[in-house]
Structure formats: C-alpha cells, structure tokens
Write an enzyme that holds these catalytic residues in place. Structure first.
Site, PDB file in Angstrom:
ATOM      1  CD  GLN A  49      83.849  61.219  72.455  1.00 23.19           C
ATOM      2  OE1 GLN A  49      83.106  60.731  71.717  1.00 23.19           O
ATOM      3  NE2 GLN A  49      84.728  61.961  71.694  1.00 23.19           N
TER       4      GLN A  49
ATOM      5  CB  CYS B   3     103.056  62.286  66.502  1.00 24.78           C
ATOM      6  SG  CYS B   3     104.124  61.663  65.428  1.00 24.78           S
TER       7      CYS B   3
HETATM    8  C1  LIG Z   1      86.554  66.065  72.175  1.00 25.08           C
HETATM    9  C2  LIG Z   1      86.695  66.263  73.448  1.00 25.08           C
HETATM   10  C3  LIG Z   1      86.969  67.100  74.375  1.00 25.08           C
HETATM   11  C4  LIG Z   1      87.218  68.409  73.874  1.00 25.08           C
HETATM   12  O1  LIG Z   1      86.021  69.266  73.402  1.00 25.08           O
HETATM   13  P1  LIG Z   1      86.377  70.290  72.541  1.00 25.08           P
HETATM   14  O2  LIG Z   1      85.298  70.886  72.097  1.00 25.08           O
HETATM   15  O3  LIG Z   1      87.042  69.847  71.088  1.00 25.08           O
HETATM   16  O4  LIG Z   1      87.582  71.123  73.054  1.00 25.08           O
HETATM   17  C5  LIG Z   1      87.041  66.838  75.977  1.00 25.08           C
HETATM   18  N1  LIG Z   1      86.761  65.807  76.454  1.00 25.08           N
HETATM   19  C6  LIG Z   1      86.453  64.417  75.658  1.00 25.08           C
HETATM   20  C7  LIG Z   1      86.234  63.275  76.068  1.00 25.08           C
HETATM   21  C8  LIG Z   1      86.611  64.791  74.205  1.00 25.08           C
HETATM   22  O5  LIG Z   1      86.222  63.638  73.423  1.00 25.08           O
END
Ligand SMILES: *Cc1c(COP(=O)(O)O)cnc(C)c1O
Length: 390
Positions: free
Chosen positions: A179, A325
C-alpha cells in the site's frame, strides 16, 4: 454515474503502462521470446526484464540483483515469510495483529506446521510500539514482519525504528509495502528492511505481478522449484509484459508521488469534513498524521457498513468495508478490532480509497450520496436512535 473509491483493492491500468507493455504481450510481431533463452528473441525479452528490474530497483534505492519478480504481492509475502522460516533454525516469528491476510494467514499456516508466532498489538491509531518488538525478540526469533502502511485504515508504521532494533539483534526484517509503494518514500536503506513486498496492480500496473526486494546476503528458501529464474528464488518463465508494466508504473508513481499525494490528501480531507458536518455518529479510524494520503476509514455508528456499501453501489459508487463474509456471518474487521474499536461499531466501517482519477466533483457527489443513504438508515436503526437520543 460511476465513481471508483476502492483504489486500495486495485487500480485501473494506466495508458502509459499499457503502451509500455504492448510490445511484450507475446505476439509474433513483438517480443515473445523466453527471457532465459540465449538467442536474439530471448535477449530482446531479457532486455525488457532488465529495464524493469532497474526501474523497480531505482524506486527502492537498491541493486537490480536484489529484486525478485513474483506472481503477485501475496506470493512475495509468502516467499518472504516461509522463505525465511524454512532457511533459519529459529522457529519464532513476530508480526502484528493488523497485517493483510497474505501475511496473517501465512503465519497461521506456519503455526500449524510447528512454528510459534507472536502477534503484536497496536494502539488506538493502529500503531505498533517498537519497544514491543524489542521485548518480543528471543534467541529463537528468525523473522519480524510489520507492514509499512495498513490497507484498511492507512496507518504508517515506524518501520525504520523497528529496523534498527532487528538489525542490532540480527533478526531478518520484512515489510509488506504493497500500500505504501508509490505513495510514500520506500528507500530500503532508510526503512532499514531486509525484505520488502510490492505489487503492480495497486499502482496502476497490471494484475498478477509483484516483487520482493531481498537484501544481499539474506538467507531465503525458494518456494517454487524449477529453472534458475530470478536468481534461483522463483522458478517459472517470467511474465515479461507484466513485469515491464510494473517497471513503468513504478517509474511514473515515483515521479508523481509528491504532487499526487498532496492532491488526494486535500480531497480526502474534504470528504471527511463533509461527512463530519452532515452526519451524526461518525468516527474516523486511523492515525491523524501518520497515514496514507488516499485512505479514509469511517465508522457509521450502529449501522452495517455493508448496507452503506450496497446503497452506494446501487448509485454506481464503489467503496469497501473491512468486514469479511465468512460462512454468511459478517465478521468485523480484524484491524479495527485490534485497534480497540468495539465490534458493534466496527461493523459500521466504510473505507473510501481515493486515486489518480478522483476529482472534486466526485467527492461532492459521494458526499451527497453518503448523506442520502446514511440518514434514513440511522432513522431506521433502533440502536442508533436509542444511543444517539435522536
Ligand atoms: C493488495 C495487498 C496485498 C496482496 O497483493 P496481491 O498482488 O493482490 O496479491 C498484500 N498486502 C497488502 C497490504 C495489500 O493491500
């Protein structure tokens, strides 16, 4: 009306990224070689791969050789955690109670395989205390994994402080920066991390591509065995187009980070101020200053977040709730519960995550829609009427 405020779940592919990927999609008239092949076709593909590796490395301030491309952020988290757990003698892992499921469920899996895991608490703002990390480290600790920025509430952890502790104690330190990458500075030496996870589709790149930064010298066991791809850490013919897309998306995100950060912060504040002015019984979740610029998490007290989500969806507005869910029962968000939000209040949380496409007009439209949906729900909620005395 279609308004997308769920950028922490995924983002649309940028036109510039599609353009960069196009020659590598694998058509006969483009670059379709296997990057491991020695001939000219292979070398062309390898060139695309190397360019992307350099771009991602530049974004992290590391050497290109320290980047391992993976099939997603989840895979990079799994490689970091299982990879360290399997390569070390110590069988103790430290993480936090607010991690993404890609980390939490991996740690829970290792617990079932005989490892012991400490899940550190957070304070009311979702912050981990570095002192807690210090105290939790034992002789048997092989890994500390703490996310950089939380996907639900946006809180930014004191990664560098934790990194100084793990370095002194000789413990490997991983951060899930999915993120924060592209939104905040993520120079690995400043963060003091040994392993860092990122993902392309959260930064306007393609889905199904991620990367793990692996500091030189970090002992790591591969999870996929086969060819000698990705320095032997991730077998499998590379997704060249996807990786080229990740490289371009990373480069663009770095160039625009500051300005875009300021822009979405202003929009986010405008959304929150509007919600707080229009509605009673709302509370904002997360940290007042140490937070992602694009994320607003709000609890609408004594309401169901799902009801608000569905009401907004009916008007073409996409948001999300933290609740999962499971077997038809709505479980409140593990992140909000760990922050001490009472379950009944946590049920009413809605996450608005803004992005490059978000405009002033959209924020005004969302504000109007939220107010129009929430007020009647509040009037119809006996608990809300009773608690708020309205
Ligand atoms: C979306 C996300 C992931 C997973 O990444 P993907 O590429 O969708 O597998 C892992 N950690 C965080 C904090 C995320 O927001």
């Amino acid at each position: 009306m279609a308004i997308y405020l769920d950028h922490n779940a995924t983002t649309p592919l940028r036109a510039e990224v599609r353009e960069a990927m196009a020659p590598y999609l694998g058509y006969l008239d483009g670059v379709f070689g296997n990057a491991s092949s020695v001939h000219a076709f292979g070398r062309e593909a390898a060139k695309g791969l190397n360019g992307a590796r350099e771009r991602v490395a530049a974004a992290l301030g590391c050497a290109p050789e320290e980047i391992v491309f993976t099939g997603c952020g989840t895979e990079a988290d799994n490689l970091a955690i299982k990879g360290v757990a399997y390569a070390h003698r110590g069988n103790h892992i430290i993480t936090t109670s607010i991690e993404h499921h890609a980390v939490l469920h991996t740690c829970q899996y290792l617990e079932r395989r005989g490892f012991s895991v400490t899940y550190l608490p957070v304070d009311g703002h979702g912050l981990v205390d570095p002192d807690d990390v210090q105290k939790a480290i034992t002789e048997r600790t092989s890994l500390v994994s703490v996310m950089h920025a939380n996907n639900e509430v946006g809180t930014i952890q004191p990664i560098a402080e934790i990194g100084r502790i793990t370095r002194e104690r000789g413990v490997v330190f991983h951060t899930d920066a999915v993120q924060s990458f592209g939104k905040l500075p993520t120079q690995v030496d400043e963060l003091c991390v040994d392993l860092l996870t990122l993902s392309a589709h959260k930064i306007y790149g393609p889905k199904g591509v991620g990367a793990l930064y692996v500091r030189r010298g970090t002992r790591l066991e591969a999870l996929l065995h086969g060819g000698h791809h990705e320095h032997g850490l991730r077998a499998g013919t590379e997704n060249v187009a996807g990786i080229v897309g990740l490289g371009r998306a990373a480069e663009l995100a770095m160039a625009e980070m500051e300005e875009e950060g300021r822009r979405v912060t202003a929009l986010r504040e405008r959304l929150w101020e509007g919600i707080a002015a229009n509605l009673k019984g709302v509370r904002r979740n997360g940290h007042p200053t140490r937070a992602l610029p694009n994320t607003l998490n709000v609890c609408f007290e004594y309401l169901e977040g799902e009801a608000i989500l569905m009401g907004l969806d009916a008007q073409g507005i996409a948001v999300s709730t933290g609740s999962a869910c499971t077997s038809d029962v709505l479980e409140p968000s593990h992140v909000l519960l760990a922050m001490g939000v009472p379950p009944l209040i946590a049920q009413g949380s809605v996450r608005f995550s803004l992005g490059r496409g978000t405009t002033d007009q959209e924020i005004d439209d969302v504000l109007e829609a939220v107010t129009g949906i929430v007020q009647p729900l509040q009037a119809a909620s006996p608990l809300f009427v009773e608690e708020m005395g309205v």
